[in-house]
Design a protein around this motif. Structure first.
Motif, PDB file in Angstrom:
ATOM      1  N   LEU A  49       0.841  -1.200   0.000  1.00  0.00           N
ATOM      2  CA  LEU A  49       0.000   0.000   0.000  1.00  0.00           C
ATOM      3  C   LEU A  49       0.876   1.249   0.000  1.00  0.00           C
ATOM      4  O   LEU A  49       2.085   1.185   0.194  1.00  0.00           O
ATOM      5  N   ALA A  51       1.037   4.535   2.077  1.00  0.00           N
ATOM      6  CA  ALA A  51       0.462   5.044   3.326  1.00  0.00           C
ATOM      7  C   ALA A  51       0.500   6.565   3.439  1.00  0.00           C
ATOM      8  O   ALA A  51       0.930   7.134   4.435  1.00  0.00           O
ATOM      9  N   TYR A  56      -7.799   6.070   3.946  1.00  0.00           N
ATOM     10  CA  TYR A  56      -7.578   4.699   3.492  1.00  0.00           C
ATOM     11  C   TYR A  56      -6.409   4.068   4.252  1.00  0.00           C
ATOM     12  O   TYR A  56      -6.550   3.000   4.827  1.00  0.00           O
ATOM     13  N   GLU A  57      -5.225   4.735   4.179  1.00  0.00           N
ATOM     14  CA  GLU A  57      -4.052   4.263   4.909  1.00  0.00           C
ATOM     15  C   GLU A  57      -3.125   5.438   5.164  1.00  0.00           C
ATOM     16  O   GLU A  57      -2.889   6.257   4.276  1.00  0.00           O
ATOM     17  N   VAL A  68       0.923   1.970  10.784  1.00  0.00           N
ATOM     18  CA  VAL A  68       0.140   2.270   9.592  1.00  0.00           C
ATOM     19  C   VAL A  68      -1.301   1.889   9.893  1.00  0.00           C
ATOM     20  O   VAL A  68      -1.585   0.740  10.240  1.00  0.00           O
ATOM     21  N   GLY A  70      -5.792   2.933   9.141  1.00  0.00           N
ATOM     22  CA  GLY A  70      -6.746   3.284   8.097  1.00  0.00           C
ATOM     23  C   GLY A  70      -7.663   2.115   7.817  1.00  0.00           C
ATOM     24  O   GLY A  70      -7.388   0.975   8.212  1.00  0.00           O
ATOM     25  N   ASP A  72      -8.317   0.587   5.035  1.00  0.00           N
ATOM     26  CA  ASP A  72      -7.711  -0.436   4.185  1.00  0.00           C
ATOM     27  C   ASP A  72      -6.863  -1.401   5.018  1.00  0.00           C
ATOM     28  O   ASP A  72      -6.825  -2.608   4.752  1.00  0.00           O
ATOM     29  N   VAL A  73      -6.184  -0.865   6.026  1.00  0.00           N
ATOM     30  CA  VAL A  73      -5.374  -1.704   6.913  1.00  0.00           C
ATOM     31  C   VAL A  73      -6.278  -2.618   7.737  1.00  0.00           C
ATOM     32  O   VAL A  73      -5.951  -3.800   7.953  1.00  0.00           O
ATOM     33  N   ILE A  89       2.810  -5.427   6.340  1.00  0.00           N
ATOM     34  CA  ILE A  89       2.521  -4.280   5.485  1.00  0.00           C
ATOM     35  C   ILE A  89       3.803  -3.815   4.813  1.00  0.00           C
ATOM     36  O   ILE A  89       4.814  -3.561   5.471  1.00  0.00           O
ATOM     37  N   GLU A  91       5.225  -0.776   2.411  1.00  0.00           N
ATOM     38  CA  GLU A  91       4.905   0.545   1.875  1.00  0.00           C
ATOM     39  C   GLU A  91       5.776   0.876   0.677  1.00  0.00           C
ATOM     40  O   GLU A  91       6.953   0.538   0.643  1.00  0.00           O
ATOM     41  N   SER A 111      -5.030  -0.671  -1.466  1.00  0.00           N
ATOM     42  CA  SER A 111      -4.611   0.730  -1.408  1.00  0.00           C
ATOM     43  C   SER A 111      -5.565   1.618  -2.204  1.00  0.00           C
ATOM     44  O   SER A 111      -5.130   2.444  -3.002  1.00  0.00           O
TER      45      SER A 111
END
Length: 486
Positions: A49, A51, A56-57, A68, A70, A72-73, A89, A91, A111
């Motif tokens: 993703l 971040a 979202y993140e 991180v 959000g 989405d996480v 995760i 990034e 993401s």
């Protein structure tokens, strides 16, 4: 007799069908379950993703630790739990995610990605877990200026690179001049500094920024194709994994978990505390990693560069040519390309190398080419009569180089080598594109989490200045001492 033959034929046919079906089942399992099997065997689900995309993140400090977070996480955590594996995760910049997925660096992308026809040719997507509207963010003073898609002729409109927002800006904002950037904070900064007049963002992201900056507003623009599906990207042909993910998404939707995830993300976006309390640790961590990258890059580059320099000075052309080709290639190609070659190339040949190690390798290989020329020039600057005098005294070529030439060349080499260290400190910021959490990467993290796109840049510029200025002064002191000792 004929009946007996028919019975034999039927038996053979049944055996053939059984064996064939067994092979097809195994083959199907291999093709469909390969990704899922790998995830289950390693016990880790690696999700990629970017971040810098609240809600979202994004990054946030929770209980003194950087995390991180959000929705989405939260979705990724739900999927990992359903698969009974741990979540990892990874990034990186948004435009690096698909390449990472296709080369096996990550197992899936969560993401805020939309399943466009072009992406569907390359990867598979889950069922959509969210539907959002695309919005246009403008300065509040321009509220009356932009009221329809026909008001953007010759207007600079920003969008994140390789996104559906970029396509909408190009296709529906008539006559607009689209500027594509990698990160949302950079788009907002350009908008606030009048370098852009509008930015196309997803609804939740646009609303988050507007809630924190009263100088921005939403334009009353309706896109024809403004409704976007958000889904999870997976490797092509990962049917079994796709089924598992779709089951998790259905559970999220049926139980109303998505709304809960969104509320949790919104609360985390706006936490109390001073700017330094919340984000000071990001700058410290990024600075330490930047120094480590530069030190490793110059040290390893110096070792390899010394070898390349000696090869280039060799009398045998078969030794000179490989070194010369390597040096010219590295110096003639952008460092960014070299970073991507190392990051994705190592995965293609079966080496699972982390982003940090990939960054170190790329910087070392790049620095080696420049260090080789520094050392070669330093050696060449020593009077040729020194070598001739040493040889006339009976010293070998190697001994003459070691005891006579190199000690004199070092005085020419060290200042330039120090400048290379300063250069690598600044160039290390490029490795942020593959997710190395150095200073520039952390700056983007703070920009996204704080909704302040300008202040982190000022802090980062001061940190870089302190690093390079201090190093330059130390090199100056060392150089003066060397001259004094002469």
């Amino acid at each position: 007799m004929q009946k007996h033959v028919l019975q034999k034929f039927a038996a053979i046919l049944l055996i053939f069908i059984f064996v064939f079906s067994g092979f097809t089942t195994v083959f199907a399992a291999d093709t469909q379950d390969e990704t899922l099997t790998k995830i289950q065997e390693k016990g880790v689900l690696t999700v990629g993703l970017s971040a810098d995309y609240p809600p979202y993140e994004f990054h946030q400090t929770i209980d003194g630790k950087d995390k991180v977070v959000g929705f989405d996480v939260s979705i990724a955590e739900k999927i990992a739990k359903d698969l009974d594996v741990k979540l990892d995760i990874k990034e990186m910049n948004f435009d690096s995610l698909l390449g990472s997925l296709k080369t096996g660096k990550i197992d899936m992308i969560i993401s805020g990605m939309s399943p466009t026809p072009e992406r569907q040719k390359e990867v598979d997507f889950s069922d959509p877990y969210m539907f959002v509207q695309q919005r246009v963010v403008i300065r509040k003073t321009d509220k009356e200026k932009f009221t329809s898609v026909n008001d953007f002729n010759g207007i600079k409109v920003g969008a994140q690179k390789q996104t559906t927002q970029e396509e909408l800006a190009k296709n529906e904002l008539v006559g607009s001049d689209v500027v594509s950037l990698q990160k949302v904070p950079d788009l907002i900064l350009n908008l606030k500094s009048n370098k852009l007049d509008a930015v196309v963002l997803e609804g939740p992201v646009a609303e988050a920024y507007i809630s924190q900056d009263k100088t921005l507003a939403l334009a009353d623009i309706k896109f024809v194709n403004g409704s976007k599906e958000t889904a999870i990207a997976m490797p092509k042909g990962s049917t079994a994994l796709q089924e598992k993910v779709n089951a998790s998404i259905k559970d999220i939707q049926d139980t109303g978990l998505l709304k809960k995830y969104q509320n949790e993300a919104n609360k985390l976006m706006f936490q109390d505390g001073s700017f330094y309390e919340k984000y000071g640790n990001y700058f410290i961590t990024g600075t330490l990693i930047t120094i480590a990258l530069a030190a490793i890059g110059v040290l390893c580059g110096a070792i390899l560069g010394s070898l390349l320099a000696l090869m280039k000075l060799a009398k045998t052309r078969w030794i000179r040519w490989p070194a010369a080709c390597y040096i010219e290639f590295v110096r003639g190609t952008p460092l960014l390309i070299q970073i991507f070659i190392v990051f994705f190339g190592t995965q293609i040949i079966g080496m699972d190398v982390s982003a940090f190690v990939s960054g170190c390798i790329a910087l070392s290989l790049n620095s080696a080419a420049y260090v080789a020329e520094i050392i070669r020039a330093g050696i060449s600057a020593v009077n040729k009569g020194q070598m001739e005098a040493a040889r006339s005294l009976g010293m070998t070529q190697g001994a003459s180089m070691r005891y006579i030439i190199l000690p004199q060349a070092v005085k020419n080499i060290l200042p330039a080598l120090g400048n290379e260290f300063v250069t690598v400190i600044k160039e290390s910021s490029i490795v942020s594109v593959i997710g190395v959490t150095e200073l520039m990467f952390m700056t983007g993290v703070v920009q996204g989490a704080s909704f302040k796109p300008f202040i982190p840049l000022i802090i980062t510029s001061l940190i870089y200045f302190v690093l390079t200025f201090s190093l330059s002064r130390l090199l100056g002191v060392a150089e003066r001492r060397m001259r004094t000792s002469d």
